[in-house]
Design a protein around this motif. Structure first.
Motif, PDB file in Angstrom:
ATOM      1  N   THR A   9       0.840  -1.186   0.000  1.00  0.00           N
ATOM      2  CA  THR A   9       0.000   0.000   0.000  1.00  0.00           C
ATOM      3  C   THR A   9       0.877   1.237   0.000  1.00  0.00           C
ATOM      4  N   ALA A  17      -5.874   0.965   0.250  1.00  0.00           N
ATOM      5  CA  ALA A  17      -6.402  -0.214   0.920  1.00  0.00           C
ATOM      6  C   ALA A  17      -6.698   0.120   2.362  1.00  0.00           C
ATOM      7  N   LEU A  18      -7.967   0.328   2.617  1.00  0.00           N
ATOM      8  CA  LEU A  18      -8.394   0.677   3.958  1.00  0.00           C
ATOM      9  C   LEU A  18      -9.200  -0.456   4.538  1.00  0.00           C
ATOM     10  N   ALA A  19      -9.574  -0.299   5.796  1.00  0.00           N
ATOM     11  CA  ALA A  19     -10.504  -1.235   6.361  1.00  0.00           C
ATOM     12  C   ALA A  19     -11.183  -0.624   7.528  1.00  0.00           C
ATOM     13  N   THR A  20     -11.718  -1.512   8.412  1.00  0.00           N
ATOM     14  CA  THR A  20     -12.727  -0.998   9.290  1.00  0.00           C
ATOM     15  C   THR A  20     -12.549  -1.453  10.705  1.00  0.00           C
ATOM     16  N   SER A  56      -9.520  -3.350  10.664  1.00  0.00           N
ATOM     17  CA  SER A  56      -9.135  -3.043   9.287  1.00  0.00           C
ATOM     18  C   SER A  56      -8.284  -4.151   8.689  1.00  0.00           C
ATOM     19  N   TRP A  60      -9.637  -6.410   5.449  1.00  0.00           N
ATOM     20  CA  TRP A  60      -8.976  -6.468   4.150  1.00  0.00           C
ATOM     21  C   TRP A  60      -8.424  -7.849   3.834  1.00  0.00           C
ATOM     22  N   ASN A  68     -16.815  -3.448   6.714  1.00  0.00           N
ATOM     23  CA  ASN A  68     -16.314  -2.102   6.460  1.00  0.00           C
ATOM     24  C   ASN A  68     -17.394  -1.046   6.691  1.00  0.00           C
ATOM     25  N   GLU A  72     -17.145   2.661   8.717  1.00  0.00           N
ATOM     26  CA  GLU A  72     -16.830   3.779   7.835  1.00  0.00           C
ATOM     27  C   GLU A  72     -18.132   4.325   7.284  1.00  0.00           C
ATOM     28  N   ASN A  80     -14.161   2.202  -0.239  1.00  0.00           N
ATOM     29  CA  ASN A  80     -13.463   1.024   0.261  1.00  0.00           C
ATOM     30  C   ASN A  80     -14.278  -0.249   0.124  1.00  0.00           C
ATOM     31  N   SER A  83     -13.779  -1.309  -3.356  1.00  0.00           N
ATOM     32  CA  SER A  83     -12.412  -1.812  -3.520  1.00  0.00           C
ATOM     33  C   SER A  83     -12.290  -3.238  -2.996  1.00  0.00           C
TER      34      SER A  83
END
Length: 332
Positions: A9, A17-20, A56, A60, A68, A72, A80, A83
Motif C-alpha cells: 500500500t 487499501a483501507l478497512a474498518t 481493518s 482487508w 467495512n 466507515e 473502500n 475496492s
C-alpha cells in the motif's frame, strides 16, 4: 477460504487499501446538543484508532465490505467497500488460475496525534494524524472520525494522505482543543465559504477558471481532460457534483495563520463512449463492479474526497489531497 499474498500500500495513484473497525460509542456527561464540549477524549480517541486498525487488517484479509460499512461512513465507505469487492474478485480469479492472490499487509499507526475540536451540536468529529509502520513511507494518514449522536459509533469519513509538511499548524485553545468552523458561516474571513467549496471546485472544472492553486487536482486534471477531448477513439463526458451536507458533511477547522483546513466530498462521474469500430477498454479492477455489457460505453460512478487549505482573505485555495474511487460502473 483465506487468501494470502502481498499487496504493498503506497500513497499515490494506487488503490487505497483501507478497512474498518467496530468503534466505541463512549460516554459523556454532557450530551453536546447545545453545550460547547470536546468531541471526545484522548483516551476514547486512542481506543477508536486502535480498534480501527485491528479490524481493518482483518476486513482487508477477508475482503468484507459489510464489516467495512459498520465503521466507515459516507464516500469513504463506498470507495473502500467497492475496492474490497473488486480486489476479492481478482484474488479469487488468481487463485483459480493457480497464481498467488494478493492481500494487504497489516498496518498499524505510529505515534498518532489526536486533534479534537470543541463543538456544539451534531455531527461531531475528531482527527488523527499518524504515521504508518510502512517502510520508507513519506506520508501520514490524517483520519477524520465522525458521528451524528452520542448513541452512534464513531465512523471514519475522511482519509487524507499527506506529506507531514502539508498538514497545517492548527489553532488551539488553552486546553489544546481545535477551533471548529461552522461550514456554512459567511463570517469566517476565508477566501471561500467552506460549504461552498464543492460548488466552487465544480465550476472551476467546468470553466477552467477559479481561485485554486495549480496542481494535480486542478491544473493537471484540466490538462488530462483537454488531452482526452482530442482522442479520436472515444469521447469522455464528466459530471462533477458537490454533495449535500446532510449525507456527506464537510468539516472545517481553523489553522494558526487564520485560514482553515476543509474536508469535502464530490461525485465525479465520467462516461466514455467509443467510436464505431473501437473496442471498449475496461480496467480489471472495474470489471467486478460492472453492471451491463460494455459494447460502446462505460460510465464510472466515482466518489472523491478532498482536503483543502483555504486561506484567510482572497488568496487561492490549495487542494492538498484527494482520495477517489469507483463504486459502480455501468456498461452500455
Amino acid at each position: 477460504m483465506r487468501l494470502r499474498g502481498r499487496l504493498t500500500t503506497t500513497t499515490a495513484g494506487l488503490f487505497v487499501a483501507l478497512a474498518t473497525v467496530t468503534s466505541l460509542s463512549g460516554c459523556m456527561t454532557v450530551r453536546g446538543e447545545t453545550a460547547v464540549v470536546p468531541a471526545t477524549t484522548q483516551e476514547e480517541a486512542q481506543e477508536v484508532l486502535d480498534h480501527y486498525f485491528e479490524v481493518s487488517n482483518e476486513a482487508w484479509e477477508t475482503f468484507d465490505p459489510e464489516l467495512n460499512a459498520t465503521v466507515e461512513g459516507g464516500a469513504l465507505a463506498e470507495i473502500n467497500g467497492a475496492s474490497m469487492v473488486a480486489q476479492g474478485a481478482l484474488a479469487e480469479e488468481a487463485e483459480a488460475a493457480g497464481e498467488e492472490p494478493t492481500t494487504r499487509e497489516p498496518l498499524a499507526p505510529v505515534e498518532p496525534r489526536f486533534l479534537i475540536p470543541q463543538q456544539s451540536g451534531w455531527p461531531k468529529f475528531f482527527m488523527v494524524d499518524t504515521r504508518l509502520d510502512v517502510p520508507d513511507s513519506e506520508h501520514n494518514w490524517l483520519l477524520t472520525f465522525a458521528r451524528d449522536s452520542v448513541d452512534e459509533p464513531w465512523k471514519a469519513r475522511y482519509l487524507s494522505v499527506l506529506a507531514p509538511s502539508a498538514i497545517p499548524e492548527f489553532a488551539e485553545d488553552e486546553d489544546g482543543h481545535l477551533e471548529e468552523l461552522q461550514v456554512s458561516s459567511e463570517n469566517t474571513g476565508l477566501s471561500v465559504v467552506p460549504s461552498e467549496l464543492g460548488e466552487t471546485y465544480a465550476t472551476y472544472l467546468q470553466e477552467g477558471q477559479g481561485s485554486f492553486l495549480g496542481g494535480p487536482h486542478t491544473s493537471e486534471t484540466l490538462a488530462v481532460r483537454d488531452e482526452r477531448a482530442n482522442d479520436a477513439a472515444s469521447q469522455t463526458d464528466y459530471a462533477d457534483v458537490p454533495q449535500e451536507q446532510a449525507e456527506h458533511p464537510s468539516f472545517a477547522v481553523r489553522t494558526a495563520d487564520g485560514g482553515a483546513m476543509v474536508l469535502f466530498t464530490m461525485r465525479m462521474d465520467e462516461k466514455q463512449t467509443w467510436a464505431e469500430g473501437e473496442t471498449p477498454v475496461v480496467d480489471d479492477r472495474v470489471k467486478p463492479l460492472m453492471q451491463g455489457t460494455a459494447d460502446r460505453a462505460v460510465t464510472l460512478q466515482r466518489y472523491a474526497t478532498f482536503t483543502a487549505y483555504v486561506p484567510e482573505g482572497e488568496d487561492p485555495v490549495d487542494l492538498r489531497s484527494r482520495l477517489a474511487g469507483v463504486f459502480n460502473a455501468l456498461g452500455e
